[in-house]
Structures are given as structure tokens and as C-alpha cells.
Design a protein around this motif. Structure first.
Motif, PDB file in Angstrom:
ATOM      1  N   ASP A  44       0.840  -1.090  -0.017  1.00 14.94           N
ATOM      2  CA  ASP A  44      -0.046   0.068   0.053  1.00 14.94           C
ATOM      3  C   ASP A  44       0.976   1.142   0.136  1.00 14.94           C
ATOM      4  OD1 ASP A  44      -2.720   1.148   0.002  1.00 14.94           O
ATOM      5  OD2 ASP A  44      -1.928   2.103   2.033  1.00 14.94           O
ATOM      6  N   THR A  45       1.978   1.232   0.592  1.00 15.65           N
ATOM      7  CA  THR A  45       2.866   2.511   0.775  1.00 15.65           C
ATOM      8  C   THR A  45       3.523   2.438  -0.519  1.00 15.65           C
ATOM      9  OG1 THR A  45       3.516   1.761   3.055  1.00 15.65           O
ATOM     10  CG2 THR A  45       5.022   3.378   1.871  1.00 15.65           C
ATOM     11  N   GLY A  46       3.757   1.356  -1.316  1.00 14.62           N
ATOM     12  CA  GLY A  46       4.269   1.390  -2.671  1.00 14.62           C
ATOM     13  C   GLY A  46       3.287   2.120  -3.607  1.00 14.62           C
ATOM     14  N   LEU A  47       2.078   1.812  -3.419  1.00  9.88           N
ATOM     15  CA  LEU A  47       1.021   2.388  -4.476  1.00  9.88           C
ATOM     16  C   LEU A  47       0.802   3.767  -3.977  1.00  9.88           C
ATOM     17  CD1 LEU A  47      -1.546  -0.629  -4.171  1.00  9.88           C
ATOM     18  CD2 LEU A  47      -0.355   0.264  -6.115  1.00  9.88           C
ATOM     19  N   GLN A  48       1.110   4.277  -3.089  1.00 11.37           N
ATOM     20  CA  GLN A  48       0.751   5.615  -2.584  1.00 11.37           C
ATOM     21  C   GLN A  48       1.893   6.484  -3.243  1.00 11.37           C
ATOM     22  OE1 GLN A  48       0.722   6.436   1.644  1.00 11.37           O
ATOM     23  NE2 GLN A  48      -1.102   4.857   1.902  1.00 11.37           N
TER      24      GLN A  48
ATOM     25  N   ALA B 112      -0.851   5.422  -9.532  1.00  5.93           N
ATOM     26  CA  ALA B 112      -1.393   4.308 -10.182  1.00  5.93           C
ATOM     27  C   ALA B 112      -2.565   4.535 -11.034  1.00  5.93           C
ATOM     28  CB  ALA B 112      -1.716   3.457  -8.982  1.00  5.93           C
ATOM     29  N   ARG B 113      -3.333   5.654 -10.872  1.00  9.68           N
ATOM     30  CA  ARG B 113      -4.519   5.805 -11.594  1.00  9.68           C
ATOM     31  C   ARG B 113      -3.960   6.325 -12.927  1.00  9.68           C
ATOM     32  NH1 ARG B 113      -9.631   6.109 -10.504  1.00  9.68           N
ATOM     33  NH2 ARG B 113      -9.127   6.036  -8.288  1.00  9.68           N
TER      34      ARG B 113
ATOM     35  N   ASN C 112       6.450  -1.090 -10.740  1.00  8.65           N
ATOM     36  CA  ASN C 112       6.721   0.246 -10.265  1.00  8.65           C
ATOM     37  C   ASN C 112       6.665  -0.036  -8.670  1.00  8.65           C
ATOM     38  OD1 ASN C 112       6.655   2.560 -12.082  1.00  8.65           O
ATOM     39  ND2 ASN C 112       5.463   1.270 -13.118  1.00  8.65           N
ATOM     40  N   ILE C 113       6.201  -0.991  -8.354  1.00 10.06           N
ATOM     41  CA  ILE C 113       6.118  -1.107  -6.615  1.00 10.06           C
ATOM     42  C   ILE C 113       6.866  -2.233  -6.253  1.00 10.06           C
ATOM     43  CG2 ILE C 113       3.915  -0.212  -6.342  1.00 10.06           C
ATOM     44  CD1 ILE C 113       2.869  -3.144  -5.954  1.00 10.06           C
TER      45      ILE C 113
ATOM     46  N   SER D  88      16.475   1.867  -5.204  1.00 12.98           N
ATOM     47  CA  SER D  88      15.497   1.937  -5.903  1.00 12.98           C
ATOM     48  C   SER D  88      15.497   3.277  -6.933  1.00 12.98           C
ATOM     49  CB  SER D  88      14.197   2.172  -4.882  1.00 12.98           C
ATOM     50  OG  SER D  88      14.184   3.320  -4.455  1.00 12.98           O
ATOM     51  N   PRO D  89      14.618   2.851  -7.888  1.00 10.51           N
ATOM     52  CA  PRO D  89      14.671   3.854  -9.028  1.00 10.51           C
ATOM     53  C   PRO D  89      14.042   5.243  -8.337  1.00 10.51           C
ATOM     54  CG  PRO D  89      13.735   1.838  -9.891  1.00 10.51           C
ATOM     55  CD  PRO D  89      13.939   2.025  -8.551  1.00 10.51           C
ATOM     56  N   GLN D  90      13.036   5.292  -7.492  1.00 11.82           N
ATOM     57  CA  GLN D  90      12.448   6.517  -6.894  1.00 11.82           C
ATOM     58  C   GLN D  90      13.580   7.192  -6.176  1.00 11.82           C
ATOM     59  OE1 GLN D  90      11.323   3.551  -6.757  1.00 11.82           O
ATOM     60  NE2 GLN D  90       9.017   3.619  -7.459  1.00 11.82           N
ATOM     61  N   ARG D  91      14.584   6.543  -5.367  1.00  7.48           N
ATOM     62  CA  ARG D  91      15.350   7.033  -4.623  1.00  7.48           C
ATOM     63  C   ARG D  91      16.628   7.710  -5.663  1.00  7.48           C
ATOM     64  NH1 ARG D  91      17.338   6.192   0.517  1.00  7.48           N
ATOM     65  NH2 ARG D  91      15.138   6.140   1.206  1.00  7.48           N
TER      66      ARG D  91
END
Length: 262
Positions: free
Chosen positions: A152-156, A160-161, A185-186, A256-259
């Protein structure tokens, strides 16, 4: 005032460190004291030379792998649809996934024994495969709060939409969207949940014991009944495995890619 608060914070951290580390240090020191007046690794050598150690650890690792696989199949679609399609159901789902933190594992396993014993309509406990399946289900339940929160944290953290709308316009089905768009992505969050699940499974004792499964937790208890120093060595090894899983979470999150984008 800030200096006082900072000193209080450091004092609390030091006290917490002492509280958690002293028992671990004492256990490690005891595991090395099998010889009089000198430290040695004899207890660890005895553990590693026992074939049952590798058999039980391999069994728990296999059960943990099955638990992680089925956890991904269950949790990722559930968290995805709750967040995007059924947001009104989120409070109910969060309440349900938090129940394993409240309900003791012994209550859950006694329910399994009651429902799936040899005298029931579905006698799963009468076969090894059925008992293994029940153990995987039980571990999925125990790890559900950690796995769901991680996903759920990854989806936040992602849009996603928008990703779903773009994939749907290109003709992707919901399963394809989850498998090829959302899951990659998560992936870091899923891996975090997987490592937490592995740490939970590898040291669990109650369910494996009552279902008479040859798990690593029951092996530790068995050794503790007959020997003195080897159980301390096993406890240290169990802590090392758990902390290794926690370290892998930090390592995966760091790269991670986000970091990297930040």
C-alpha cells in the motif's frame, strides 16, 4: 531548550540500545563459552555439522518462498483494486489485515486443527501436503499486515491511476496492468514485504509445532531441550538471518529508481 531535547533523545536512544543489545551480547558470549576459560566456535561448528539444521532451515526457506509467492498474488491485486476501484472498502480491509496482530497465532492454528482435522470434511492435517498448505496459509495470515502495508505504501508513492488509464487506453486488461505496469513500479515495496515475510516465517514456532512440521523454529526448540550452548548459537544465527532480511530491505530501498531520481 533544543540542546536539552537533543540530549534527552540521545539518552533515550542509548538506553534503548542497551536494553536491546545487552541480552543479545550476553547470548553471543554464552554461545562462545563452550570451552572453559576461552572462547571458541565449537557450538556453531556443532550446529553446522548437524544435517537436521540444513534440513529444517531449507524447509522453512521453501515454506517462506511459497508464502511470499502466494502473498504477492493475493495482496498486490487486493491493494490495487481497493485503492483505485473500491476506496470505500479500504477501512474494512485495513481492519481485517490488522487482525493477525491482535489474534494470537495459537488461536489461528487451533482453528485450523478444528476445521481441517482427520475427522472433518476436508482432512488436510492427515497428509504432509495438506499440513504444509495449512502452514503456508497460516504464515500468509501472520505476514499479511506487513505485506499489505508495504504494498500500500508503494502504491501511494506512484500515480497508479494515471498508469492504469494509460495502459487501459492501449488495450491492456486489468491483470496485464497489474503484472506489467503496477508490479514493476512497486517492486521495491513488494521486496520489502517479502523480506519481512521471510523474517517472520524463518523464526516462527507455534504454528509449525502444532502442525508437526519440521521447521527451523521447532528445531531450535528441540535443540534447546537437550543441549546448552548450541541453542544460544542458533538464536544468534536466527537474529543474523532476521537482521540480514532487514538490511536487504534498506539496500533495496536505497538503490530503488525512486530514490535515485531524488
Amino acid at each position: 531548550m533544543k540542546t536539552v531535547l537533543r540530549l534527552l533523545l540521545w539518552a533515550a536512544m542509548v538506553l534503548a540500545g542497551i536494553y536491546f543489545l545487552l541480552p543479545l551480547i550476553s547470548t553471543a558470549e554464552f554461545s562462545l563459552s563452550i570451552r572453559r576459560d576461552e572462547y571458541s566456535l565449537d557450538a556453531y561448528h556443532s550446529v553446522f555439522s548437524d544435517p537436521e539444521f540444513f534440513a529444517t532451515f531449507g524447509y522453512s526457506a521453501a515454506i517462506a518462498t511459497c508464502t511470499i509467492i502466494f502473498g504477492v498474488v493475493l495482496v498486490v491485486p487486493m491493494a490495487y483494486f481497493v485503492r483505485l476501484r473500491l476506496p470505500w472498502l479500504k477501512p474494512v480491509v485495513e481492519l481485517i489485515v490488522m487482525l493477525p496482530l491482535v489474534v494470537p497465532p495459537i488461536v489461528l492454528v487451533f482453528g485450523y486443527l478444528r476445521l481441517f482435522s482427520s475427522s472433518s470434511v476436508l482432512p488436510l492435517t492427515s497428509t504432509e501436503m495438506g499440513s504444509n498448505a495449512l502452514l503456508v496459509c497460516g504464515y500468509m495470515t501472520l505476514s499479511l499486515p506487513y505485506f499489505y502495508r508495504a504494498v500500500d505504501t508503494g502504491l501511494q508513492a506512484i500515480d497508479a491511476r494515471t498508469l492504469t488509464d494509460a495502459a487501459t487506453i492501449l488495450g491492456a486488461s486489468p491483470i496485464t496492468v497489474i503484472r506489467l505496469v503496477i508490479l514493476p513500479n512497486i517492486l521495491v515495496s513488494v521486496l520489502s514485504g517479502a523480506f519481512l515475510t521471510f523474517a517472520v516465517v524463518i523464526s516462527e514456532f507455534v504454528m509449525a509445532s502444532l502442525l508437526t512440521r519440521p521447521a527451523f523454529g521447532t528445531y531450535i526448540q528441540k535443540v534447546g531441550v537437550a543441549q546448552a550452548y548450541e541453542p544460544a548459537a542458533l538464536v544468534i544465527l536466527s537474529f543474523a538471518i532476521t537482521w540480514g532480511a532487514m538490511g536487504m530491505i534498506q539496500l533495496v530501498a536505497r538503490f530503488s529508481p525512486q530514490r535515485r531520481e531524488q
